[in-house]
Enzyme design. Sequence first.
Site, PDB file in Angstrom:
ATOM      1  N   HIS A   1      -1.877   4.307  -3.455  1.00 38.49           N
ATOM      2  CA  HIS A   1      -2.660   4.621  -2.258  1.00 38.49           C
ATOM      3  C   HIS A   1      -2.573   3.493  -1.245  1.00 38.49           C
ATOM      4  CE1 HIS A   1      -5.225   1.805  -4.331  1.00 38.49           C
ATOM      5  NE2 HIS A   1      -5.944   1.681  -3.230  1.00 38.49           N
TER       6      HIS A   1
ATOM      7  N   ASP B   1      -5.343   1.592   1.334  1.00 36.62           N
ATOM      8  CA  ASP B   1      -6.808   1.539   1.410  1.00 36.62           C
ATOM      9  C   ASP B   1      -7.345   2.300   2.626  1.00 36.62           C
ATOM     10  OD1 ASP B   1      -7.062   0.063  -0.926  1.00 36.62           O
ATOM     11  OD2 ASP B   1      -6.820  -1.843   0.131  1.00 36.62           O
TER      12      ASP B   1
ATOM     13  N   HIS C   1      -0.226   0.731  -2.724  1.00 31.29           N
ATOM     14  CA  HIS C   1      -0.355  -0.089  -3.929  1.00 31.29           C
ATOM     15  C   HIS C   1      -1.042   0.654  -5.065  1.00 31.29           C
ATOM     16  CE1 HIS C   1      -4.062  -0.760  -1.638  1.00 31.29           C
ATOM     17  NE2 HIS C   1      -4.653  -1.115  -2.759  1.00 31.29           N
TER      18      HIS C   1
ATOM     19  N   ARG D   1     -12.591  -8.137  -2.298  1.00 32.08           N
ATOM     20  CA  ARG D   1     -11.706  -7.567  -1.270  1.00 32.08           C
ATOM     21  C   ARG D   1     -12.413  -7.476   0.085  1.00 32.08           C
ATOM     22  NH1 ARG D   1      -9.603  -1.557  -2.012  1.00 32.08           N
ATOM     23  NH2 ARG D   1     -10.960  -1.024  -0.280  1.00 32.08           N
TER      24      ARG D   1
END
Length: 303
Positions: free
Chosen positions: A104, A106, A273, A288
């Site tokens: 995917h 983000d 990723h 994150r």
Amino acid sequence: MITVTRLGKHIGAAITGVDLSKTLDDDTFAQVSQAFFDNEVVVFPGQTLTPEQQIAFTRRFGVLEHHVRKEARLGNHPEIFILSNKVDAQGKAIGAQDAGRFWHSDLSYKTQPSLLSALYAVEIPVKDGKPLGDTHFASTTAAYNALPEDLKQQLAGLRNIHSYRDYRLKNYAAQQDDERRGIRTVQEHAPTPEQLASVPDMATPVVRVHPVTGRKGLFVNEGHTSHMHDMPPEEGDALLRRLYDHITQPEFIYTHHWKPGDLLMWDNIAVQHKATFDYDPLPRLLYRTTVRGPAVADSIVLQ
Ligand code: SIN
């Protein structure tokens, strides 16, 4: 003066010679930014960052998101989304335990999908001297460039549906399936109706021009794309399968083997990723931050 060392064939570089806990002068920041967009994924090894310092550095690239999943945000820092399998004193998960199960990019389902993410490694599991929990990245720009000309032409003007609703339901079903088969149990609950209703589906061009580099890339991913827009399901699913298999070929991939103190940054428009869940019950903890990108040209909000 920063040093940039290429790590993968098409993507990935290590940037050394910078201390991100300090405010970078404009010239150094410009060099870092250029190296980042050139390499699509970069690691700054050996950093020591507080949440405030990570926020301050990544905020220089744009507005930081507050993740939809409030339960996985860090206390006083809603800009930080916690990725971890750790639990608190009451046994409650402190962050998202199952982020990145599918390939995917983000927040690709948002009206303004993410420009970039930065993930800071606080605690990394190690077994037999080797780090676990690698993250894989695939360059969608290198993958686009390698497509045959007739397929490039076929894709021009096509859209795919990015659906938060579909993604959360699919992820939850996969978690329950793992649990039934005794593979892995995580404390992530069914998405709430409020969460599902808070993000509309988006019809987004399959080929997206990067707003900073001008490069073309494939903006489809198996995590968030539910189906092709305005295409019979069988035909659409076959096309998506072909694209996913193409993008995730080894030649387009860089795999990051983590060390504590790494700040890894990736371009969500140019790469996708996938996480690896090979470390339970060893603890893993990363923070994150995610920078909002511009709206995608020619996309349509569906609900
Ligand atoms: C993610 O941001 O999708 C998770 C990456 C990871 O935990 O390796």
